[in-house]
Write an enzyme that holds these catalytic residues in place. Structure first.
Site: not given
Ligand code: ADP
Ligand code: MG
Lengths: 212, 336
Positions: B57, B219
């Site tokens: 991320h 996600h």
């Protein structure tokens, strides 16, 4: 088969680890449907850590064997399943304290410890579409066993775990990443529960082969 | 899959080594744990600020190691929460004797691992408190606000709690600031193209050619609905309508705004989004104190963006004003 030596218990752990490694792809696919698809990678990482780090330091120290397995998973995996699956082995380690061999009773009480610990940490219950849906019926089957024989006890435990996995298809998810899907998770099985069923199958296969 | 990498099993280590070389004057890898980075600093006795989460991320979370920001981070495998031992090591690096606050996105794995890390820290006589950030309005309704996922709203909550710590607030006071900041942070995202998992080459979700996912999680968790791609004006209008509902309960009219890209969305697109956001906020009578337009909370080359609205009050505003900088974020103190 009524007892497993430390060496045999180690053999069983390796069998479990290999079962997870062999199903990495399948576990990933299951998680991808309602989670983020990393369950296979996580379990395979944990399994490889078990294969690498668990050693029979003392042929009479059963607890240490399972403790090493739990710690190997905890340190290598991360994610939800790292804590949850390491708790499983640490639960067995607790029950194996001062034991030189593994019996169905010790395994059953270890699984009970694990269920308690996992429920407390993850705040999930049976029916919430988690690995508990397979672990709880498997653990109950072991506790209810009167044969004290691994082959017959694990035969029932692996069946119950597999039934538990089937049950998860009926539930909406309440925990983990899939909880945000709610009703849309119905129809899909839970990845963590599948890993528990694979573990029970591997334990059964191990004792069945050893018995011969 | 086309990714610039060496091997799947050195992915995270290679990235961390590269980051630390780039920032070596300010950041180092912990001797206690290879997955923990900390900010080099003199210990002043303030409350320590820990953050962390899964890899993949970037620049979150280590990108926020910095002045009046995060003191240390615990980093997990790809998209997987850091282990309890990593959390423990991060807590030890951040600890300066006044306790530690751990801020991270509200995901089952992160909560489980951070909870255990905090328990381990307790054995070492360090008081640490966990503050899971829950800003994604698509993931749960208003009655279940604390169950929401954490996405780009992390930035504002972290910034304000870290400022409180830097100003010498007590652990409990910092924690209360965190709760308030978290409850006033609302984000909503859309995904238009999936990202690829560099370990197995798989896309993290599937969409038809002209389809987008409204309310997508970082996600690839499915959101509220799939819909056709529409103009920026229409899309942002729909998102803002949902977000503004969350603001109804607040008397305050002063906001922070973050338009966050998910990885592959261009700055050009993000600024176009922000034009729509700022117009709508102006029409609705809100005043925007600060706007961050950047890709801070990403998922590989996933395309899409999220909008975060954070409702200030007097105290939070003062904390937000404090100067802060890191490799991916800076805020200059301004006299208003
Ligand atoms: N609170 C919980 N209690 C028990 N098991 C859980 C809980 N949350 C998640 N799980 C299990 O973890 C599995 C997901 O594991 P994994 O994909 O490896 O982790 P992550 O959710 O971090 O991606 C789920 O399928 C579920 O069985
Ligand atoms: Mg997962």
């Amino acid at each position: 088969m009524k007892t497993l030596t430390v060496q045999e218990a180690h053999g069983m752990l390796k069998k479990i680890a290999n079962e997870w490694i062999n199903h990495e792809e399948q576990l990933g696919e299951i998680d991808r449907k309602i989670g983020d698809g990393d369950h296979g990678i996580g379990m395979a990482n944990g399994a490889r850590a078990i294969l690498q780090n668990v050693t029979e330091t003392d042929e009479k120290n059963l607890a240490n064997l399972f403790k090493q397995a739990g710690m190997a998973m905890m340190e290598s995996m991360g994610g939800a399943s790292g804590v949850i699956f390491s708790a499983l082995f640490l639960g067995v380690a607790k029950a194996a304290k001062k034991q030189e061999v593994l019996t169905v009773e010790v395994l059953a009480s270890g699984m009970e410890n694990a269920v308690k610990e996992i429920k407390q940490r993850g705040k999930a219950a049976v029916g919430d579409k988690t690995m508990l849906d397979a672990l709880v019926p498997a653990s109950e089957a072991l506790s209810a066993d009167h044969s004290r024989d691994f082959v017959s006890a694990l035969a029932i435990a692996r069946e119950k775990a597999a039934e538990g996995v089937e049950q998860t298809k009926r539930y909406p998810a309440k925990h983990g990443r899939s909880k945000f899907l709610g009703e849309r998770a119905i129809g899909f099985q839970d990845a963590g529960a599948t890993s528990v069923a694979l573990m029970c199958q591997a334990m059964y296969d191990y004792v069945k082969e050893e018995e011969k | 899959m086309k990714k610039i990498m060496n091997a799947a099993d050195t992915l995270v280590e290679d990235m961390l080594a590269g980051y630390v070389s780039a920032e070596h004057d300010r950041v180092a890898i912990s001797k206690e744990h290879p997955r923990v980075l900390y900010k080099k600093q003199k210990k002043t006795g303030k409350v320590g600020i820990v953050s962390g989460g899964g890899s993949g991320h970037e620049p979150l979370f280590f990108g926020l190691l910095g002045e009046n920001l995060v003191d240390s981070v615990a980093i997990g495998n790809l998209f997987a929460a850091p282990t309890p031992n990593a959390v423990l090591a991060a807590i030890k690096e951040a600890d300066q004797g006044a306790g530690v606050i751990c801020l991270f996105g509200n995901y089952a794995g992160d909560v489980l691992n951070f909870d255990m890390g905090v328990e381990l820290a307790d054995f070492e006589e360090i008081t640490a408190l966990n503050l899971p950030i829950a800003d994604d309005v698509a993931s749960a309704d208003q009655r279940h606000q604390s169950e929401r996922r954490g996405i780009a709203g992390d930035l504002f909550v972290l910034k304000e709690v870290a400022a409180a710590a830097a100003k010498g607030y007590s652990l409990e006071a910092c924690y209360q600031i965190g709760l308030a900041a978290n409850s006033r942070t609302f984000s909503l995202g859309v995904g238009i193209e999936p990202g690829t998992n560099p370990i197995n080459g798989k896309k993290n979700f599937e969409l038809a050619a002209n389809e987008i996912e409204f309310g997508l999680g970082i996600h690839g968790e499915p959101g509220i609905e799939k819909m056709p791609l529409v103009s920026a004006h229409k899309l942002v209008g729909k998102m803002m309508a949902r977000l503004l509902l969350e603001l109804q309960d607040y008397a305050e009219q002063e906001l922070l705004v973050c338009v966050n890209g998910l990885g592959a969305t261009t700055m050009m697109e993000l600024y176009i989004v922000n034009k729509e956001v700022s117009q709508l906020l102006q029409q609705a009578g809100y005043h925007v104190s600060d706007t961050v337009v950047d890709s801070i909370c990403t998922t590989q080359e996933m395309a899409g963006f999220s909008i975060t609205l954070h409702v200030l009050n007097e105290e939070l505003k003062e904390l937000y004003q404090m100067e802060a900088f890191s490799s991916c974020y800076f805020h200059k103190e301004v006299d208003q």
